[in-house]
Design an enzyme around this catalytic site. Sequence first.
Site, PDB file in Angstrom:
ATOM      1  N   LYS A  59       5.832   3.364   5.913  1.00 45.87           N
ATOM      2  CA  LYS A  59       4.926   4.223   7.011  1.00 45.87           C
ATOM      3  C   LYS A  59       5.380   4.063   8.409  1.00 45.87           C
ATOM      4  CE  LYS A  59       0.241   3.922   4.925  1.00 45.87           C
ATOM      5  NZ  LYS A  59      -0.295   5.261   4.652  1.00 45.87           N
TER       6      LYS A  59
ATOM      7  N   GLU B 297     -11.453   3.625   5.204  1.00 46.22           N
ATOM      8  CA  GLU B 297     -11.215   4.817   4.461  1.00 46.22           C
ATOM      9  C   GLU B 297     -12.769   5.401   4.429  1.00 46.22           C
ATOM     10  OE1 GLU B 297      -8.003   4.419   1.425  1.00 46.22           O
ATOM     11  OE2 GLU B 297      -9.154   2.665   0.932  1.00 46.22           O
TER      12      GLU B 297
ATOM     13  N   ASP C  69      -7.219  -4.806  -3.874  1.00 48.30           N
ATOM     14  CA  ASP C  69      -6.646  -3.653  -3.788  1.00 48.30           C
ATOM     15  C   ASP C  69      -5.933  -3.405  -2.322  1.00 48.30           C
ATOM     16  OD1 ASP C  69      -6.180  -0.737  -4.428  1.00 48.30           O
ATOM     17  OD2 ASP C  69      -7.750  -0.079  -3.167  1.00 48.30           O
TER      18      ASP C  69
ATOM     19  N   HIS D   3      -1.242  -4.741   1.495  1.00 47.82           N
ATOM     20  CA  HIS D   3      -1.159  -3.539   2.521  1.00 47.82           C
ATOM     21  C   HIS D   3      -1.530  -4.611   3.885  1.00 47.82           C
ATOM     22  CE1 HIS D   3      -0.573  -0.825  -0.439  1.00 47.82           C
ATOM     23  NE2 HIS D   3      -1.849  -0.340  -0.458  1.00 47.82           N
TER      24      HIS D   3
ATOM     25  N   LYS E  49     -14.323   0.981   1.708  1.00 48.75           N
ATOM     26  CA  LYS E  49     -14.339   2.634   1.314  1.00 48.75           C
ATOM     27  C   LYS E  49     -15.581   3.127   1.786  1.00 48.75           C
ATOM     28  CE  LYS E  49     -10.847   2.334  -2.336  1.00 48.75           C
ATOM     29  NZ  LYS E  49      -9.813   3.172  -1.540  1.00 48.75           N
TER      30      LYS E  49
HETATM   31  C1  BG6 Z   1      -3.695   2.098  -2.308  1.00 54.85           C
HETATM   32  C2  BG6 Z   1      -5.086   1.560  -2.604  1.00 54.85           C
HETATM   33  O1  BG6 Z   1      -2.605   1.285  -2.711  1.00 54.85           O
HETATM   34  O2  BG6 Z   1      -3.637   2.515  -0.928  1.00 54.85           O
HETATM   35  C3  BG6 Z   1      -6.098   2.926  -2.628  1.00 54.85           C
HETATM   36  O3  BG6 Z   1      -5.037   1.464  -4.173  1.00 54.85           O
HETATM   37  C4  BG6 Z   1      -5.936   3.157  -1.073  1.00 54.85           C
HETATM   38  O4  BG6 Z   1      -7.449   2.316  -2.969  1.00 54.85           O
HETATM   39  C5  BG6 Z   1      -4.796   3.389  -0.619  1.00 54.85           C
HETATM   40  O5  BG6 Z   1      -6.930   4.338  -0.849  1.00 54.85           O
HETATM   41  C6  BG6 Z   1      -4.611   3.625   0.817  1.00 54.85           C
HETATM   42  O6  BG6 Z   1      -3.356   4.376   1.224  1.00 54.85           O
HETATM   43  P1  BG6 Z   1      -3.138   5.125   2.497  1.00 54.85           P
HETATM   44  O7  BG6 Z   1      -1.618   5.389   2.463  1.00 54.85           O
HETATM   45  O8  BG6 Z   1      -3.941   6.631   2.265  1.00 54.85           O
HETATM   46  O9  BG6 Z   1      -3.733   4.407   3.423  1.00 54.85           O
END
Ligand code: BG6
Length: 504
Positions: A196, A230, A249, A254, A354
């Site tokens: 990103k 999210e 996840d 991330h 979420k």
């Molecule tokens: C993914 C997860 O790796 O990243 C998802 O498995 C999540 O659950 C997603 O929604 C989020 O990615 P971004 O780029 O939309 O923030």
Amino acid sequence: MSEPTHPLVPQPCTLVIFGGSGDLARRKLVPAVYNLLLDGVLPPNYAVLGNGRTPLSDEDFRKTAQEGIAKYSRQKFKEVIWPDFSRRLFYITGSIDDPKAYKDIKARLERIESDLRLPSNRIFYLAIPPASISAVVEGLRYAGLVQPPTENKPFSRIIVEKPIGHDLESARHINDTLARVFDESQIFRIDHYLGKETVQNLLVLRFANSIFEPIWNHKYIDHVQITVAEAEGVGTRATYYEEAGALRDMVQNHILQLLCLVAMEPPYSLDADVVRNARMEVLRCLRPIVGKDVEQYTVRAQYAAGKVHGADVPGYRRESGVKPDSTTETYVALKLFVENWRWSGVPLYLRTGKALNKRASEIAVFFKPTPQILFNANPEAPLAPNILVMKIQPEEGLTLRIICKVPGTKAKTNPVELHFQYGEAFAAPSPEAYERLLLDVMAGDTSLFMRRDAVEASWAWITGILEGWKAYGTKWLPEYTAGSMGPVEANRLIESDGRSWRTL
Ligand code: BG6
């Protein structure tokens, strides 16, 4: 504009997508290649070969690609370049469990390369469930599709998607499987957050500006908050998510990578392994959260029925594919410490979930208060702290809160915010993460990918929490209403330190 010299150039190649008829290929991968072409940064010669169990002809594949681009591409579909782009898209039907399929893929690749006069540089993209990684890696080896990395010879590279395992042991197993056939320099483990634009800017912000780095340490920083919120619920991914949960996840990959970029020491160059070593050092310094610590340093929770953006959302346990007594967490908050000189005593708070009230990801650095004299003399009404907020998405930019004098005859002060927004400062929209990452694989640049040791170090740390939850986690899992900002327990985690989460 200034550009550091980058010796690595994307090479003509064929991208072979296992899982070529799937969602990732249609939504992200093919549109990414298309955008790279529109931006004029693709190598002059290239091809894409999709593979999947679903029987498709080249024409079918091209049609799906066109639909995917029309729906998901960052830049609009352009009729004029379509004929040249689409003639480079191919598809071969075949099961990844059938060794013969790999011989067929090899024969097809050789034909494509000969027709398009392409060198046999090949990138194998594994857009498939992790359980199938081993079958593909073995199949590629069996068909002689993997060449060792040798200078001036065609390359073979492999891209692996997350999840790389569900704990330390399974991650090691996947890495061993890859290492039996590929050299580490040929393995590109994707963490799309690293691709990103706003995430890449973290290093630039820290190390290309002289004003931040001198104060980027425990002497000036009070604490850091990293939030990835999210609004979406689990959607159609319950089968995967039930086994994963928010910690595996989002945090294992991330969010820990965001943390590494915030906390790392300055690398001495931009070479891939120098940068990756610097990120890795942070993981090595994480204070373990094990056993009973989980009660003090972690909160996990699940969403209950509510409304997100006005739409009804069922509770997680009522979502299709979720067990009615599921204990999978859809929210997690952590307090952690990076035990080195720079971060000594500075808490870092992470939260992700979420079905929250909005989608917003940001890193907020809270600075220490000014001395209690002059404008901050009244202990009853302390000045608001300076906060630097790096906005990752959907807003892209940063804000800096400063204290300012309110115009007038009194010495009254107020906090105000300085804003930088990508959209305002730069005309072009940011490329998608997959665009940058695919280009880097074509160039052989591993900087933005996860090295084996980093994947395993973050799993080792996460596995401590998972085991703690198993042993000491309460049976009762707190809930939060869908559409809220998370459970009250997460507020307590930070409020017991006399701090509070930023309102998003
Ligand atoms: C993914 C997860 O790796 O990243 C998802 O498995 C999540 O659950 C997603 O929604 C989020 O990615 P971004 O780029 O939309 O923030």
